[in-house]
Enzyme design. Structure first.
Site, short mmCIF file in Angstrom:
data_model
loop_
_atom_site.label_atom_id
_atom_site.label_comp_id
_atom_site.label_asym_id
_atom_site.label_seq_id
_atom_site.Cartn_x
_atom_site.Cartn_y
_atom_site.Cartn_z
N LYS A 1 -0.05 -5.35 7.97
CA LYS A 1 -0.31 -4.00 7.48
C LYS A 1 0.82 -3.03 7.80
CE LYS A 1 -3.15 -3.37 5.31
NZ LYS A 1 -3.17 -3.68 3.84
N GLY B 1 3.58 -2.89 5.59
CA GLY B 1 4.37 -2.77 4.37
C GLY B 1 4.81 -4.09 3.80
N THR C 1 3.39 -6.22 1.53
CA THR C 1 3.28 -6.35 0.09
C THR C 1 4.28 -5.45 -0.60
OG1 THR C 1 0.93 -6.90 0.30
CG2 THR C 1 1.69 -6.21 -1.88
N HIS D 1 3.83 -13.41 9.00
CA HIS D 1 3.46 -12.42 10.03
C HIS D 1 3.73 -12.97 11.43
CE1 HIS D 1 1.82 -9.58 7.28
NE2 HIS D 1 0.72 -10.24 6.99
N SER E 1 -4.34 1.28 9.49
CA SER E 1 -4.34 0.41 8.31
C SER E 1 -4.94 -0.95 8.63
CB SER E 1 -2.91 0.25 7.79
OG SER E 1 -2.90 -0.47 6.58
N TYR F 1 8.90 1.47 7.73
CA TYR F 1 7.96 1.94 6.71
C TYR F 1 8.16 3.43 6.43
CZ TYR F 1 3.35 2.54 4.47
OH TYR F 1 2.33 2.81 3.59
N PHE G 1 3.97 3.67 -4.50
CA PHE G 1 2.62 3.33 -4.04
C PHE G 1 1.58 3.45 -5.15
CE2 PHE G 1 -1.52 4.42 -2.25
CZ PHE G 1 -1.72 3.35 -1.40
N ARG H 1 -4.65 1.60 0.44
CA ARG H 1 -5.56 2.69 0.75
C ARG H 1 -4.93 4.06 0.51
NH1 ARG H 1 -7.27 5.35 5.22
NH2 ARG H 1 -5.46 4.51 6.33
N LYS H 2 -3.91 4.41 1.31
CA LYS H 2 -3.26 5.72 1.16
C LYS H 2 -1.75 5.62 1.05
CE LYS H 2 -6.73 8.71 3.33
NZ LYS H 2 -6.95 9.76 4.37
#
Length: 326
Positions: free
Chosen positions: A79, A81, A83, A140, A170, A226, A262, A288-289
């Site tokens: 989580k 970044g 993707t 990861h 996130s 990020y 985004f 999400r945001k």
């Protein structure tokens, strides 16, 4: 025309044939990716970090994975970044590739090396089946568990790190909605689990610092943030392109920037994991945001002060620094 050190201009008929076979296979699959899970997996300690069986069941093949010299490894703590960076690199190399169909999810274009679960192709097998070159591979894993062949083959590696507060938020919402992750539990306890490394892929502190330190001995790595990507995406795409040996035109950079904003990705079913059934996006969207500073909507004053003390203690000897807001 995009120029690069891997020679994208003169692709052979052999590659086109492999693409045809690959796309035919995808068309034969169901429209949804449906792993089989009877219950959420439990955390277990493995090689000194916390994982689940999903990331250990195929470990021998992961550990002994044979990288190729032109492979590109995209590494992050979950989580942070992943993707986003994957889509950027995929668009730079293959976004306008002739004959490539648009309906291939990002998790098939950039396979997750260590994943292994019933109903889903093993990550190692998915990488071997990629028809494109270079192969884009996601992980990861903390730096010490990355297959040695990536270093031996002198592969290019991109790592993106996110400030711990937003990363924690996130990850919390991700664990709430993702059935292949352990239960998130209450928010206050989740903060404790984050700080103690009791989440899948272990300690954020160890992860980001381990990869940061790797730069000192491995020059073919680009360490991204990020927050920088959020602040000026076009600038960071230029940095990524330069690192990869690519020379996109201004028009091409504009295209990639537009494709990887985004809001664009959030409405793209091939990037937002809406085809992955094990994520309940009615609980929380996968995308999400995408902002910096959302942690302010989650931490209480007391939680923030306590977190700051822990962060200071754990990072005081590191040259790595994060922006909690921009």
């Amino acid at each position: 025309m995009l120029k690069n050190c891997g020679g994208l201009d003169g692709w052979s008929m052999k590659l086109k044939s492999k693409l045809d076979i690959y796309q035919h296979t995808l068309q034969q699959a169901t429209s949804k990716t449906t792993p089989i899970m009877s219950e959420r997996p439990k955390l277990l300690e493995f090689e000194g970090i916390m994982l689940t069986h999903i990331f250990t069941d195929n470990w021998e093949k992961v550990k002994n994975f044979k990288a190729r010299p032109d492979d590109i490894l995209i590494a992050t703590y979950p989580k942070a970044g992943t993707t986003w960076l994957s889509e950027i690199v995929d668009q730079l190399y293959f976004g306008e590739m002739e004959g490539r169909k648009p309906n291939i999810p990002i998790y098939e274009r950039v396979p997750f090396l260590e994943i292994c679960m019933e109903g889903l192709e093993k990550g190692t097998d998915a990488v071997e089946r990629l028809p494109t070159s270079p192969r884009l591979i996601k992980t990861h894993l903390p730096v010490q568990l990355v297959p040695k062949s990536f270093w031996e083959q002198n592969c290019r590696v991109l790592y993106v790190a996110r400030n711990p507060k937003d990363n924690l938020v996130s990850f919390y919402h991700f664990d709430r909605m993702n059935k292949v992750q352990p239960e998130a539990g209450p928010w206050d306890k989740y903060i404790d689990k984050f700080n103690s490394g009791q989440l899948v892929f272990g300690s954020w502190y160890d992860h980001v610092q381990g990869w940061w330190n790797k730069r000192e001995t491995y020059p073919r790595m680009l360490y991204l943030f990020y927050e920088d990507m959020n602040e000026d995406l076009s600038r960071e795409i230029s940095r990524i392109s330069s690192f990869l040996g690519l020379s996109p035109s201004e028009k091409e950079k504009e295209r990639v920037t537009g494709k990887t904003k985004f809001e664009t990705m959030k409405s793209n079913s091939m990037a937002d994991y809406s085809t992955f059934d094990m994520m309940d996006q009615s609980i929380s969207p996968f995308m999400r945001k995408g902002t910096v500073g959302d942690w302010k909507n989650h931490f209480t004053v007391a939680q923030n002060a306590e977190f700051d003390e822990e962060y200071k203690r754990r990072m005081e000897k590191s040259t790595l620094a994060f922006r909690m807001e921009i």
